[in-house]
Design an enzyme around this catalytic site. Structure first.
Site, PDB file in Angstrom:
ATOM      1  N   ALA A 211       0.857  -1.200   0.000  1.00  0.00           N
ATOM      2  CA  ALA A 211       0.000   0.000   0.000  1.00  0.00           C
ATOM      3  C   ALA A 211       0.883   1.236   0.000  1.00  0.00           C
ATOM      4  O   ALA A 211       2.094   1.139  -0.199  1.00  0.00           O
ATOM      5  CB  ALA A 211      -0.907  -0.010   1.225  1.00  0.00           C
ATOM      6  N   ASN A 212       0.300   2.387   0.202  1.00  0.00           N
ATOM      7  CA  ASN A 212       1.066   3.629   0.325  1.00  0.00           C
ATOM      8  C   ASN A 212       0.430   4.474   1.423  1.00  0.00           C
ATOM      9  O   ASN A 212      -0.557   4.068   2.034  1.00  0.00           O
ATOM     10  CB  ASN A 212       1.093   4.356  -1.020  1.00  0.00           C
ATOM     11  CG  ASN A 212      -0.306   4.661  -1.476  1.00  0.00           C
ATOM     12  OD1 ASN A 212      -1.049   5.346  -0.799  1.00  0.00           O
ATOM     13  ND2 ASN A 212      -0.697   4.116  -2.625  1.00  0.00           N
ATOM     14  N   ARG A 213       0.977   5.667   1.628  1.00  0.00           N
ATOM     15  CA  ARG A 213       0.587   6.440   2.814  1.00  0.00           C
ATOM     16  C   ARG A 213      -0.612   7.376   2.604  1.00  0.00           C
ATOM     17  O   ARG A 213      -0.848   8.255   3.413  1.00  0.00           O
ATOM     18  CB  ARG A 213       1.775   7.283   3.283  1.00  0.00           C
ATOM     19  CG  ARG A 213       2.939   6.477   3.735  1.00  0.00           C
ATOM     20  CD  ARG A 213       4.026   7.368   4.296  1.00  0.00           C
ATOM     21  NE  ARG A 213       5.278   6.652   4.413  1.00  0.00           N
ATOM     22  CZ  ARG A 213       5.540   5.780   5.389  1.00  0.00           C
ATOM     23  NH1 ARG A 213       4.643   5.562   6.322  1.00  0.00           N
ATOM     24  NH2 ARG A 213       6.697   5.152   5.414  1.00  0.00           N
ATOM     25  N   SER A 214      -1.340   7.206   1.517  1.00  0.00           N
ATOM     26  CA  SER A 214      -2.453   8.131   1.269  1.00  0.00           C
ATOM     27  C   SER A 214      -3.531   8.004   2.358  1.00  0.00           C
ATOM     28  O   SER A 214      -3.915   6.907   2.745  1.00  0.00           O
ATOM     29  CB  SER A 214      -3.068   7.823  -0.096  1.00  0.00           C
ATOM     30  OG  SER A 214      -4.245   8.545  -0.249  1.00  0.00           O
ATOM     31  N   ALA A 277      -4.287   7.423  -4.642  1.00  0.00           N
ATOM     32  CA  ALA A 277      -2.888   7.045  -4.830  1.00  0.00           C
ATOM     33  C   ALA A 277      -2.892   5.545  -5.116  1.00  0.00           C
ATOM     34  O   ALA A 277      -2.737   4.721  -4.215  1.00  0.00           O
ATOM     35  CB  ALA A 277      -2.086   7.368  -3.583  1.00  0.00           C
TER      36      ALA A 277
END
Ligand code: C5P
Length: 402
Positions: A211-214, A277
């Site tokens: 995943a990412n930090r959005s 994102a």
């Protein structure tokens, strides 16, 4: 949200049409209004304060002589702390009381004390509506500047009779409220918008994911801002911990493939704002079972496959929305990368922002964006994500009106 921030004191009178007032509360709140309910004693014979309180998310006022209520919010404050007093259903008895200034219950006291606009939605048997006394009272009330919506012609709920006396439908009452409070048509009324927001989660196995930090804050704020201007908004959200915005249809997804499917399912639309994102890659073959750590063995390799590019797909779609807006989260060369993305993705605008760690944009509440379109580049000052959303929504309105 044509009633955003408007405070409506809703007096529910005692008639079978009181059941429609439950839906009326929902319709008013959907448009951004705050609804403070007062129920007459007779109204409580038809619907319960519990149901009214649940739908209005607040206290229900029932008693002129309630010690707590009068200490907390007295009838004079109830009468003043609102933009409009709405009586629905307004019974023949209530109108007679109003015409003579009677204040022997909370509703009567509030109606006598208020300086705000008053709107009545009468509901009664056709014979009662046609009675000479009622006609006299209606004339008196109109002379006092009181507004009416309905009653309508049709079948009566309580008998096999038909005639004029049905309470107006909740949406007709909402329209009358909007007319009285001066709300005109919203600039994005009738426009459909799709907004993506948040990260995507790409499973490695049933318990792990990429995943990412959005946080979803920017995308959710844009969905809310478009809805406030009257657009019919579908928000396709990846996994986030922030609440769903009011007035928006939220569809929850996990992966990029699910996000693309949800977006395509909601085409055609007039506006697409792709803020999510999206993870660029997914695990080529995610494991059906949890991958076990084997002592002494090397970690398992992760084979990645490219995810679909949702913005690019929408930008080149046969059902391409009139306005396609993308975001570009960059850590360097913000403008150059943004400009390249505009062409590659088939977008009308790229909102480029610097997400390098020192900016605190990822997950934070503020954003500093470069607006890149065929007209050139516009650099906005640092703003809250809500303000960025509002400015963007205003830009969209201007685009549609030019
Ligand atoms: O190519 P890049 O990821 O920088 O592009 C960012 C823009 O493209 C954002 O608007 C994002 O929502 C969108 N995007 C997408 N699908 C992807 C990757 C990015 O819709 N797979």
């Amino acid at each position: 949200m044509d009633l955003a921030g408007k405070r409506i004191l809703l007096i529910i009178g005692g008639g079978i049409a009181a059941y429609k007032s439950l839906d009326l509360i929902r319709r008013l709140r959907e448009r951004g209004a705050q609804v403070r309910p007062v129920m007459t004693r007779a109204a409580q014979e038809f619907i319960t304060p519990l149901a009214v309180g649940a739908l209005s998310s607040g206290h229900v006022y029932t008693d002129l002589f309630s010690r707590e209520d009068e200490q907390d919010v007295g009838h004079i404050r109830l009468a003043r702390d609102c933009d409009l007093v709405l009586v629905a259903p307004a019974t023949a008895d209530r109108m007679a009381k109003m015409a003579h200034g009677l204040a022997d219950d909370l509703a009567g006291a509030v109606l006598l004390a208020t300086g705000r606009s008053v709107l009545l939605a009468p509901a009664m048997n056709p014979k009662m509506w046609q009675a000479a006394a009622t006609l006299r009272n209606v004339e008196t009330l109109k002379g006092d500047g009181i507004a009416f919506v309905g009653p309508m012609a049709g079948e009566m709920a309580e008998s096999n009779e038909a005639g004029t006396g049905r309470m107006a439908e909740p949406l007709q009452i909402v329209d009358a409220v909007i007319d009285l409070l001066g709300g005109g048509p919203m600039p994005l009324q009738g426009r459909r918008a799709i907004v993506t927001s948040g990260p995507t989660h790409e499973p490695i196995d049933p318990v792990r994911y990429i995943a990412n930090r959005s946080s979803g804050k920017q995308g959710h704020a844009i969905a809310a801002a478009l809805a406030k201007l009257g657009a019919d908004v579908t928000l396709v959200s990846g996994p986030v911990t922030i609440p769903e915005p009011d007035g928006v249809t939220t569809v929850h997804v996990e992966t990029a493939s699910e996000m693309l499917a949800a977006v395509e399912a909601h085409l055609p639309a007039d506006i697409a704002v792709m803020v999510a994102a999206v993870a660029d890659w997914r695990v080529a073959t995610s494991a059906g079972q949890k991958i076990k750590k084997q002592p002494g063995e090397a970690p398992p390799p992760l084979m990645l496959a490219e995810n679909p590019d949702i913005l690019k797909t929408v930008g080149h779609h046969v059902q391409r929305p009139k306005l396609v807006i993308g975001f570009a989260a960059e850590t360097q060369d913000v403008e150059d990368n943004g400009r390249a993305k505009l062409a590659r993705k088939g977008a009308d605008m790229i909102v480029a922002n610097d997400v390098s760690p020192q900016t605190g944009v990822m997950g934070g509440d503020r954003n500093r964006v470069h607006i890149i379109s065929a007209e050139g580049i516009d650099i906005w000052p640092e703003l809250s994500k809500t303000d960025v959303a509002q400015r963007l929504a205003a830009w969209i309105v201007a685009r549609f009106s030019s």
